[in-house]
Structure formats: C-alpha cells, structure tokens
Scaffold this motif. Structure first.
Motif, mmCIF file in Angstrom:
data_model
loop_
_atom_site.group_PDB
_atom_site.id
_atom_site.type_symbol
_atom_site.label_atom_id
_atom_site.label_comp_id
_atom_site.label_asym_id
_atom_site.label_seq_id
_atom_site.Cartn_x
_atom_site.Cartn_y
_atom_site.Cartn_z
ATOM 1 N N THR A 105 -27.238 -55.749 84.223
ATOM 2 C CA THR A 105 -27.053 -57.087 84.786
ATOM 3 C C THR A 105 -26.952 -57.032 86.306
ATOM 4 O OG1 THR A 105 -25.933 -57.786 82.754
ATOM 5 C CG2 THR A 105 -25.648 -59.181 84.702
ATOM 6 N N ARG A 106 -26.268 -56.028 86.813
ATOM 7 C CA ARG A 106 -26.180 -55.877 88.275
ATOM 8 C C ARG A 106 -27.563 -55.656 88.881
ATOM 9 N NH1 ARG A 106 -20.880 -51.865 88.264
ATOM 10 N NH2 ARG A 106 -19.283 -53.505 88.235
ATOM 11 N N ALA A 135 -21.479 -59.563 83.493
ATOM 12 C CA ALA A 135 -21.057 -59.296 84.866
ATOM 13 C C ALA A 135 -19.684 -59.932 85.032
ATOM 14 C CB ALA A 135 -22.051 -59.876 85.873
#
Length: 432
Positions: A105-106, A135
């Motif tokens: 996700t980052r 996140a």
C-alpha cells in the motif's frame, strides 16, 4: 452400472444448483465486465492501482483491453494472483491485514505523487480491499489495527459497521486514495460485494467521499464492546481522523462505476433457471443478519414454497444474496472451521428436519467461505438422515461453528478454488 432412481432424482437438483452458482460467478467475471467500462486514453500517463480479491483478474483484463502505455500496482489475496506484464500484482493477507499489504500500500501511494490534470488513475476495487489495502493512520500500529479488525469480525458487526471503523483508522480508505491522486482524473471500477452496493462501503471506499464521522466509528466500537488499543482510541479522539467528506474539491474529478454487483449475478442465475423450466424468485440481494437466524427464517420460506398454497408453483428456485454474519460464541475448542454460508445451511437444514422437495446451495462467490478454501455447501432432503447414519450431530457442529467439518464429512462441500471475483454470498433454494 446404471444409477438408481434415487441417485438420479437427487443428482439433478444439485447439478442445477451448481449451474446457477456458476452463472452468478460468471456474470461478475472481470474479463467480461472490465473492458466495457474502461475510459479513453488520457493525454498524460495512465496509472493503475487497486485492491481486492478480484483486483489481479481485473488488472489482467485491463491489460488485455488497453492499447496504450500503463503501469501500476494492485493487491490481492494470497493464492489469487494473475500474471500481468505491466501492472505489478502483490499478494497479502485477508481478512486480517499483514505486513505485505502494508508495504504494498505504501508503494501504491507513492505512485500517486506528482500527478498532473492530464494523467489518468484507474482504480480497480473489489471486496476484500479493506484488509488488503492497509495503511494505518498516524500513530496507529499495524498490530493495533489487526486487533480491532479481528475483534470486529468476531463480534457480529455488519460489514458497513466494520468499514466505518476501518475508514477512520486508515490513510487510504474513506476517499483518501483518490484525494492523494489529485489533480489527476480518477476512474474507479468497482465490483460490489456489499448489501446495497454503496460505493462508500465497498473496500471501505478508498475513492469515495465518506458521509460518516469518527463519532460513528467510536459508536460501533462501543456497541460491540470492542476493547480498542489506546492508540486507536486516541486517534479517534483526534479531529484529524476524519475521512474525506462530500464536496471535497480533491474528489471533483473522480468517476466511480459499479461494473458488477450481487443483483446482476442473481439475475444471471434467474435466466438459467428459466431456461431449465424452473420459476425463479429473487428474494433480495442485500440480506443481512445472523447467519443461523437467516437460515432458520429461509427454511420457513422454503417450506411455504413447497406447500400447495405457495404462490410460486413447483418447480421454483428462491434466490438471494447479501452478507450475513456469525457471532462467535466462546469458548471454542479451536478445531471448528466455519463460514457464514455453511452456518446458514446448517441452521436451515435443522429447521427443515428432512422436509421433502427442498434442496439448497449457499456459497461465497469468491470461492472462500470463511477461512477455508471452500466456497460453501449443498443440502438435500436426506442430509440429516445421512448425517445421523454417519454419527454426526448437526446441532453440535452448529454450536461450535463447524459447518465445514459437517459438510466435508458428508461429501457435500462446494469446492471451486478462487473464482477471482467477489459479489458476496449466493443462496439458492430449489423446490422440486
């Protein structure tokens, strides 16, 4: 050797039930629904992001239909990746988020930096995205978010209530993914797995404004007596925990399209039933409630449909979708394996008590009912008698939430493998 009249009589209804389920899944196949929904090529770059049980299959379908350059990253459940050439596919955990989902996700969010109005972001969103695209908000550790997530899943809370909390503990849900992409144009393609098809609930609405509030999230935790970690309580007390609200200028260029949904899949199953000479009756695509209670209620409906006074006439099939819940009652012995669809069927079977003419299938359209890689199961008029002959007490299995153990022992589990789509639960009660 020729099959007996009894086996022939019972195999035909089960085969029809399986065809109905397959039709419902096929109607939500990303290869069918993604290409027709794609926007035209932009002047600038095309980036693809997304998450869900269908995300990899959606990305593959997009690649096959897209005639220009593109890049991106999508996250799907372990074991459900589909090879893509230009879009990176990452596998992560579901239903409890893990470090792989956090790292992916980052990386996804980093792709959305420094975009221009000429760029296009295509967001591929499907059920399961809430856990896969993770996140945690500022000051909330992944372990704390995992603890809240697991407690909510075991509490009996609805998916809408669970996602209300998730949106306020996230840096990506509740419209934040699309806000991060501004000022680029965002086209979100959604495969709905939630009752009512509310885009703000599907995968916790990463591209959709959220009308709810942090106070709503706090109320859900209080309603189900969730003992949230101190970091979660502190964050929800902070006004910065609010999600993106309707009217936010950062979402002005977002186009959200639902391309597959439970109602469309039920309609596809109904078409198959008509061609087979069986009258379909769609009871609804947004059925919620405790799985066992819904199962008992549906047993009464099926009994009525099987009676001479029923308005439908035989043969008929009663179709429904939605998402029930299972409240785990402790202490559990640790050996039970269940899911909401097999829980529904166990309770229904006990209530029917061997009633003639009634067969039923209940399964999750993603191929996974609960934690096991089993989609669901099928019941028949003789299911309880067969169980008794095998020394199986259905009431004990229901009490310990072990539907999979019960139906596996009878050979009545429905095993499909991952279907690579997800429009939630499918239930069919066939009265012959």
């Amino acid at each position: 050797m020729r099959p007996s009249a009894s086996s022939t009589r019972h195999s035909a209804p089960c085969a029809l039930l399986r065809r109905l389920f397959d039709a419902a899944v096929s109607a939500a196949d990303p290869a069918r629904v993604v290409p027709a929904a794609l926007p035209p090529r932009p002047k600038g770059r095309t980036l693809v992001v997304g998450a869900g049980k269908a995300a990899a299959a959606m990305a593959h379908a997009l690649e096959q239909a897209w005639d220009g350059p593109l890049q991106g990253l999508v996250i799907t459940r372990y074991g459900q990746a589909v090879p893509c050439r230009r879009i990176r596919v990452v596998e992560a955990a579901h239903p409890t988020p893990d470090a792989a989902g956090l790292a992916a996700t980052r990386q996804m969010l980093a792709l959305l930096d420094d975009l221009s109005p000429d760029d296009l972001v295509i967001a591929l969103i499907s059920g399961g995205g809430s856990a896969l695209m993770t996140a945690p908000a500022s000051g909330v550790a992944l372990a704390d978010k995992q603890a809240v997530n697991d407690a909510l899943l075991a509490s009996g809370a609805t998916i809408s209530e669970i996602n209300t909390v998730r949106k306020h503990l996230s840096a990506v849900k509740g419209g934040r993914l699309a806000a991060r992409a501004a000022p680029a144009r965002v086209v979100a393609l959604l495969i709905s797995d939630v009752p009512g098809d509310d885009p703000a609930i599907i995968a916790s609405g990463p591209t959709v404004a959220d009308p709810g509030s942090r106070q709503d999230a706090q109320a859900v935790l209080a309603r189900y007596a969730i003992d949230a970690p101190a970091s979660v309580r502190a964050w929800l007390d902070n006004p910065e925990s609010e999600s993106i609200k309707p009217g936010d200028a950062r979402l002005a260029h977002v186009d959200t399209r639902i391309i597959a949904a439970p109602g469309l899949s039920l309609a596809a199953a109904a078409d198959v039933a008509r061609r087979e000479g069986v009258a379909p009756v769609i009871l609804g695509d947004a059925i919620e409630g405790e799985a066992a209670e819904v199962g008992r209620a549906f047993a009464g409906i099926a009994r009525h449909a099987a009676s001479a006074a029923a308005p439908f006439g035989r043969p008929c099939v009663l179709l429904s979708g939605g998402e029930t819940t299972v409240t785990l009652r402790k202490p559990l012995d640790g050996t039970a394996r269940g899911g909401r669809n097999v829980e529904f069927l166990l309770a229904m079977c006990l209530q029917l008590a061997g009633a003639d003419h009634i067969h039923a299938l209940a399964a999750d359209t993603d191929g996974v009912d609960g934690a096991a890689d089993i989609a669901g199961a099928i019941i028949r008029p003789e299911t309880l008698a067969r169980a008794a002959a095998a020394g199986l007490d259905a009431r004990i299995f229901l009490a310990r939430h072990d539907g999979h153990g019960f139906f596996e022992a009878l050979g009545d589990s429905l095993v499909t493998g991952p279907t690579l789509t997800n429009v939630n639960d499918f239930r069919a009660m066939l009265i012959v």
